[in-house]
Write a protein that holds these residues in place. Structure first.
Motif, PDB file in Angstrom:
ATOM      1  N   GLU A   1       0.815  -1.219   0.000  1.00 29.74           N
ATOM      2  CA  GLU A   1       0.000   0.000   0.000  1.00 29.74           C
ATOM      3  C   GLU A   1       0.846   1.266   0.000  1.00 29.74           C
ATOM      4  O   GLU A   1       0.438   2.298  -0.540  1.00 29.74           O
ATOM      5  CB  GLU A   1      -0.960  -0.026   1.194  1.00 29.74           C
ATOM      6  CG  GLU A   1      -2.028  -1.095   1.059  1.00 29.74           C
ATOM      7  CD  GLU A   1      -2.887  -1.209   2.298  1.00 29.74           C
ATOM      8  OE1 GLU A   1      -2.526  -0.601   3.333  1.00 29.74           O
ATOM      9  OE2 GLU A   1      -3.922  -1.907   2.245  1.00 29.74           O
ATOM     10  N   GLU A   2       2.067   1.169   0.566  1.00 26.82           N
ATOM     11  CA  GLU A   2       2.936   2.350   0.578  1.00 26.82           C
ATOM     12  C   GLU A   2       3.328   2.727  -0.858  1.00 26.82           C
ATOM     13  O   GLU A   2       3.266   3.894  -1.257  1.00 26.82           O
ATOM     14  CB  GLU A   2       4.184   2.045   1.408  1.00 26.82           C
ATOM     15  CG  GLU A   2       5.003   3.283   1.755  1.00 26.82           C
ATOM     16  CD  GLU A   2       6.199   2.938   2.646  1.00 26.82           C
ATOM     17  OE1 GLU A   2       6.124   1.916   3.367  1.00 26.82           O
ATOM     18  OE2 GLU A   2       7.200   3.670   2.575  1.00 26.82           O
ATOM     19  N   VAL A   3       3.640   1.710  -1.655  1.00 26.71           N
ATOM     20  CA  VAL A   3       4.002   1.956  -3.063  1.00 26.71           C
ATOM     21  C   VAL A   3       2.779   2.447  -3.835  1.00 26.71           C
ATOM     22  O   VAL A   3       2.827   3.420  -4.588  1.00 26.71           O
ATOM     23  CB  VAL A   3       4.565   0.675  -3.715  1.00 26.71           C
ATOM     24  CG1 VAL A   3       4.841   0.910  -5.194  1.00 26.71           C
ATOM     25  CG2 VAL A   3       5.820   0.218  -2.994  1.00 26.71           C
ATOM     26  N   LEU A   4       1.647   1.764  -3.564  1.00 27.87           N
ATOM     27  CA  LEU A   4       0.395   2.130  -4.240  1.00 27.87           C
ATOM     28  C   LEU A   4       0.052   3.595  -3.941  1.00 27.87           C
ATOM     29  O   LEU A   4      -0.229   4.384  -4.854  1.00 27.87           O
ATOM     30  CB  LEU A   4      -0.716   1.205  -3.738  1.00 27.87           C
ATOM     31  CG  LEU A   4      -2.047   1.207  -4.467  1.00 27.87           C
ATOM     32  CD1 LEU A   4      -1.924   0.548  -5.836  1.00 27.87           C
ATOM     33  CD2 LEU A   4      -3.100   0.493  -3.625  1.00 27.87           C
ATOM     34  N   HIS A   5       0.160   3.942  -2.663  1.00 31.85           N
ATOM     35  CA  HIS A   5      -0.207   5.307  -2.243  1.00 31.85           C
ATOM     36  C   HIS A   5       0.688   6.343  -2.927  1.00 31.85           C
ATOM     37  O   HIS A   5       0.202   7.341  -3.476  1.00 31.85           O
ATOM     38  CB  HIS A   5      -0.080   5.421  -0.721  1.00 31.85           C
ATOM     39  CG  HIS A   5      -0.420   6.773  -0.185  1.00 31.85           C
ATOM     40  ND1 HIS A   5      -1.706   7.271  -0.204  1.00 31.85           N
ATOM     41  CD2 HIS A   5       0.363   7.738   0.355  1.00 31.85           C
ATOM     42  CE1 HIS A   5      -1.706   8.490   0.313  1.00 31.85           C
ATOM     43  NE2 HIS A   5      -0.463   8.792   0.669  1.00 31.85           N
ATOM     44  N   ASP A   6       1.988   6.080  -2.950  1.00 33.28           N
ATOM     45  CA  ASP A   6       2.919   7.034  -3.563  1.00 33.28           C
ATOM     46  C   ASP A   6       2.641   7.208  -5.048  1.00 33.28           C
ATOM     47  O   ASP A   6       2.677   8.310  -5.589  1.00 33.28           O
ATOM     48  CB  ASP A   6       4.374   6.572  -3.353  1.00 33.28           C
ATOM     49  CG  ASP A   6       4.788   6.725  -1.892  1.00 33.28           C
ATOM     50  OD1 ASP A   6       5.810   6.142  -1.497  1.00 33.28           O
ATOM     51  OD2 ASP A   6       4.049   7.407  -1.141  1.00 33.28           O
ATOM     52  N   ARG A   7       2.320   6.091  -5.749  1.00 30.86           N
ATOM     53  CA  ARG A   7       2.023   6.189  -7.193  1.00 30.86           C
ATOM     54  C   ARG A   7       0.732   6.984  -7.414  1.00 30.86           C
ATOM     55  O   ARG A   7       0.643   7.787  -8.330  1.00 30.86           O
ATOM     56  CB  ARG A   7       1.834   4.795  -7.786  1.00 30.86           C
ATOM     57  CG  ARG A   7       3.056   3.941  -7.792  1.00 30.86           C
ATOM     58  CD  ARG A   7       4.040   4.308  -8.894  1.00 30.86           C
ATOM     59  NE  ARG A   7       5.177   3.378  -8.894  1.00 30.86           N
ATOM     60  CZ  ARG A   7       5.113   2.162  -9.440  1.00 30.86           C
ATOM     61  NH1 ARG A   7       3.994   1.759 -10.036  1.00 30.86           N
ATOM     62  NH2 ARG A   7       6.165   1.356  -9.394  1.00 30.86           N
ATOM     63  N   ILE A   8      -0.247   6.741  -6.550  1.00 37.29           N
ATOM     64  CA  ILE A   8      -1.526   7.457  -6.717  1.00 37.29           C
ATOM     65  C   ILE A   8      -1.315   8.949  -6.461  1.00 37.29           C
ATOM     66  O   ILE A   8      -1.813   9.810  -7.179  1.00 37.29           O
ATOM     67  CB  ILE A   8      -2.592   6.884  -5.759  1.00 37.29           C
ATOM     68  CG1 ILE A   8      -2.949   5.445  -6.143  1.00 37.29           C
ATOM     69  CG2 ILE A   8      -3.866   7.752  -5.772  1.00 37.29           C
ATOM     70  CD1 ILE A   8      -3.783   4.725  -5.096  1.00 37.29           C
TER      71      ILE A   8
ATOM     72  N   PHE B   1      -4.013   2.727   4.948  1.00 40.31           N
ATOM     73  CA  PHE B   1      -4.221   3.291   3.609  1.00 40.31           C
ATOM     74  C   PHE B   1      -5.534   4.054   3.557  1.00 40.31           C
ATOM     75  O   PHE B   1      -5.594   5.199   3.102  1.00 40.31           O
ATOM     76  CB  PHE B   1      -4.233   2.165   2.571  1.00 40.31           C
ATOM     77  CG  PHE B   1      -4.357   2.654   1.143  1.00 40.31           C
ATOM     78  CD1 PHE B   1      -5.610   2.842   0.568  1.00 40.31           C
ATOM     79  CD2 PHE B   1      -3.232   2.918   0.386  1.00 40.31           C
ATOM     80  CE1 PHE B   1      -5.735   3.300  -0.738  1.00 40.31           C
ATOM     81  CE2 PHE B   1      -3.344   3.367  -0.924  1.00 40.31           C
ATOM     82  CZ  PHE B   1      -4.590   3.549  -1.491  1.00 40.31           C
ATOM     83  N   VAL B   2      -6.596   3.428   4.078  1.00 38.98           N
ATOM     84  CA  VAL B   2      -7.927   4.041   4.013  1.00 38.98           C
ATOM     85  C   VAL B   2      -7.932   5.397   4.722  1.00 38.98           C
ATOM     86  O   VAL B   2      -8.512   6.364   4.226  1.00 38.98           O
ATOM     87  CB  VAL B   2      -8.985   3.102   4.636  1.00 38.98           C
ATOM     88  CG1 VAL B   2     -10.325   3.805   4.773  1.00 38.98           C
ATOM     89  CG2 VAL B   2      -9.127   1.844   3.778  1.00 38.98           C
ATOM     90  N   SER B   3      -7.214   5.464   5.865  1.00 31.53           N
ATOM     91  CA  SER B   3      -7.239   6.716   6.648  1.00 31.53           C
ATOM     92  C   SER B   3      -6.641   7.874   5.837  1.00 31.53           C
ATOM     93  O   SER B   3      -7.020   9.025   6.026  1.00 31.53           O
ATOM     94  CB  SER B   3      -6.452   6.535   7.952  1.00 31.53           C
ATOM     95  OG  SER B   3      -5.091   6.246   7.647  1.00 31.53           O
ATOM     96  N   LYS B   4      -5.731   7.555   4.878  1.00 33.41           N
ATOM     97  CA  LYS B   4      -5.145   8.630   4.069  1.00 33.41           C
ATOM     98  C   LYS B   4      -6.151   9.174   3.037  1.00 33.41           C
ATOM     99  O   LYS B   4      -5.971  10.260   2.501  1.00 33.41           O
ATOM    100  CB  LYS B   4      -3.900   8.125   3.352  1.00 33.41           C
ATOM    101  CG  LYS B   4      -2.751   7.734   4.275  1.00 33.41           C
ATOM    102  CD  LYS B   4      -1.503   7.413   3.473  1.00 33.41           C
ATOM    103  CE  LYS B   4      -0.314   7.145   4.353  1.00 33.41           C
ATOM    104  NZ  LYS B   4      -0.263   5.741   4.809  1.00 33.41           N
ATOM    105  N   TRP B   5      -7.175   8.372   2.718  1.00 31.58           N
ATOM    106  CA  TRP B   5      -8.110   8.768   1.642  1.00 31.58           C
ATOM    107  C   TRP B   5      -9.551   8.867   2.141  1.00 31.58           C
ATOM    108  O   TRP B   5     -10.470   9.134   1.363  1.00 31.58           O
ATOM    109  CB  TRP B   5      -8.031   7.771   0.489  1.00 31.58           C
ATOM    110  CG  TRP B   5      -6.693   7.756  -0.162  1.00 31.58           C
ATOM    111  CD1 TRP B   5      -5.679   6.869   0.050  1.00 31.58           C
ATOM    112  CD2 TRP B   5      -6.187   8.705  -1.112  1.00 31.58           C
ATOM    113  NE1 TRP B   5      -4.589   7.205  -0.709  1.00 31.58           N
ATOM    114  CE2 TRP B   5      -4.868   8.324  -1.420  1.00 31.58           C
ATOM    115  CE3 TRP B   5      -6.728   9.845  -1.726  1.00 31.58           C
ATOM    116  CZ2 TRP B   5      -4.076   9.031  -2.336  1.00 31.58           C
ATOM    117  CZ3 TRP B   5      -5.953  10.563  -2.636  1.00 31.58           C
ATOM    118  CH2 TRP B   5      -4.649  10.139  -2.930  1.00 31.58           C
TER     119      TRP B   5
END
Ligand code: GRF
Length: 196
Positions: A68-75, A96-100
């Motif tokens: 999710e860290e990689v996913l989040h950075d790409r998004i 991850f959810v808390s960031k979005w």
């Protein structure tokens, strides 16, 4: 508004969403992201002129947070205002959810709160339900939970199989998700109701 769409498979919901964001629609798709390079939807997204990317979840094995860290950075690189999960089949952690949260939507093929999780059409048939359908909701850490932003309902017919019922529901998903996204992008949280 900029919308990133996350997919895992064929991406039929993604196509409906991308094609809906035209003209005076307040949003435009800015990224289509998959958790596998083999996701059929990536080719469809490219054909629609979309920026696409993928982060294969398999190398991360059970380490969801690392994936999710990689996913989040790409998004983040696409700078979306809204994230739409569309046939995205990975469970996302609270981190991850808390960031979005408040900016992330999901479509689930049941009339939530009924049938969270998988095999929803078979479960509705098994239960003998007269109706079935799909739900778009805000994503919260609890799986297939969160404030409901829209639902579409279809009748269950006598000789339905899970596949036939799934196809009837999917057709409504393609109407419901774009309708909900437009309202959400306009800041309107009034639930969309189709077939009620
Ligand atoms: C479908 O089962 C749909 O009900 C659910 O995800 C699956 C794939 O959808 N939302 P898509 O064609 O990849 O959008």
């Amino acid at each position: 508004k900029r919308v990133a769409i996350l997919i895992s498979g064929g991406g039929s919901n993604m196509v409906s969403l991308v094609e809906s964001m035209t003209g005076d629609h307040p949003a435009r798709a800015c990224l289509v992201m998959a958790n596998s390079e083999n996701a059929g939807g990536l080719a469809k997204a490219s054909a629609l002129g979309m920026d696409t990317d993928f982060v294969d979840h398999r190398p991360f094995k059970g380490d969801r947070a690392a994936f999710e860290e990689v996913l989040h950075d790409r998004i983040l690189q696409a700078q979306p205002d809204i994230v739409c999960l569309a046939g995205f089949m990975r469970v996302l952690t609270e981190g991850f959810v808390s960031k979005w949260q408040g900016r992330m939507l999901n479509i689930h093929p049941s009339l939530l709160p009924k049938y969270r999780g998988l095999h929803t059409h078979a479960r509705a048939l098994e239960a003998g339900d007269a109706y079935h359908g799909c739900t778009v909701h805000e994503v919260t850490p609890e799986l297939d939970d969160g404030p409901i932003l829209g639902q579409a309902r279809v009748p269950v017919l006598e000789d339905d199989t899970p596949e036939v019922l799934a196809a009837r529901v999917l057709e409504q998903e393609h109407k419901l998700y774009p309708a909900v996204l437009r309202r959400f992008a306009e800041g309107d949280r009034t639930p969309v109701k189709i077939g009620f």
